[in-house]
Design an enzyme around this catalytic site. Sequence first.
Site, PDB file in Angstrom:
ATOM      1  CG  HIS A 257      -3.918 -11.515 -29.696  1.00  0.00           C
ATOM      2  ND1 HIS A 257      -3.506 -10.991 -30.741  1.00  0.00           N
ATOM      3  CD2 HIS A 257      -3.819 -10.921 -28.713  1.00  0.00           C
ATOM      4  CE1 HIS A 257      -2.619  -9.865 -30.205  1.00  0.00           C
ATOM      5  NE2 HIS A 257      -2.896  -9.791 -29.008  1.00  0.00           N
TER       6      HIS A 257
ATOM      7  CG  ASP B 164      -1.374  -6.122 -29.223  1.00  0.00           C
ATOM      8  OD1 ASP B 164      -1.437  -5.865 -28.095  1.00  0.00           O
ATOM      9  OD2 ASP B 164      -1.253  -7.517 -29.553  1.00  0.00           O
TER      10      ASP B 164
HETATM   11 ZN    ZN Z   1      -3.048  -7.121 -26.165  1.00  0.00          ZN
END
Ligand code: ZN
Length: 453
Positions: free
Chosen positions: A269, A320
């Site tokens: 991210h 995720d």
């Molecule tokens: Zn994560």
Amino acid sequence: MKLFAEKILLSTGWHSNQTLTIEDGVITDIASGSVAGAEVAQGPVIPGMVNCHSHAFQRAFAGFSEQGSEGQDSFWTWRNIMYKFLDQLSEQDVQVIAEQLYIEMLTAGYTRVAEFHYLHHNVQGECKNDAAMAKAIFSAAQNSGIGLTLLPVFYQFSGFGAKPPTDGQKRFIHATEDFNQLVEQCFTLSKTYPNTNVGIAPHSLRAVDEQGLHAVVNFVRQLDRKAPIHIHIAEQQQEVNDCLAHYGQRPVQWLHNHVELDKHWCLIHATHINEQERQAIAKTQAVAGICPTTEANLGDGIFPTTEFLQDQGVIAIGSDSHISVNPIEELRWLEYSQRLIRQQRAVLANNEQASVGLNLWTKAALGGAQSTSANVGELAVGKQADLLVLDNTKTALFAKEDKFVIDSLVFASQSNHVQDVMVNGQWQVINQQHPLAKQSAQKFSQLIARLSA
Ligand code: ZN
């Protein structure tokens, strides 16, 4: 074994009528034509996808956190629900969840997963030094047949400036020496589980300090020079603001200035980055681990994929939080988010590769392999046989030319087109069926009923 494919996506592109020889899980020969006694793939063969970012236990509450409260919900309120949920999970529970998840991953076309594993201690938050939670993950991977890169997570603090951990974080926390001991145990354990390897994951700059970061990176580098190192880096704007307030630098900027980033690092991210940070990541060849469906679900933001690929950056995809467990949906979102921002079409293609689907599948599989230091990601002599056979009856409904196959798969498939899945030379899914699917789903649904009671 020998596998004949009428259509196969090799590292050199699409080919027809090829026979792979697979020995001890590795492709040792690729020859034109068919050979007597070879198994015949019932559809186009493509490389399996690597999932670069998973928190297995979060699969158990996918769908539990979609109830709104008048615009007050964010990543941070989601995290509170997640903490409450994980507080109850024993190591047996974690194994049940991970096994169910990994079977779902295999069925969807992921052949390897990087597990960002931070639920270390027991329900009371006691550190027993027996790596029980790590063993649960190793066992789940072994039973399901997926390849595993285990990344024990180093977590020290609840925020910048060595803020003491909250009660919800008690199961994650380690002192540096204890953490390094766990890493060493995981390296030893990995030797007894086939098709696994180990790296580390300093959780984020908010959860580790500079001294701790250097200590764990140096330690793992002594064990394995190529061990993958993953870190959450700039998922939220608030994280960037807090980092600026504490260090006077943005997260990627600080990381780039304080550690030697290289191709064995994976930045998860790296959503909120400026141009200099973006170019710095690309230049070091560290992998940008992008999780499009989770980032959309959590309202994180959009990674600048177009510019990053123009900078020759390396990308990988992850599921995720497992709000979606489907590499096709991740790649579709990766492209669609760029189209929506730019009001253009076919954004993530280029002069060398005009097919968006093929470009993204190839780049994400190779980047995923790099992010796990695994010998996978493409089909070539010397590579591990991690591959998918697509369903011929479904791909036959799309344009016939090879160059459209992956585009059709990524953008125009409404149901699962992955028919058979091979990992390390072994079939794990045949005819969309995993042998443990039924029994795993039963245990998993009982667990969910208990957790939500
Ligand atoms: Zn994560």
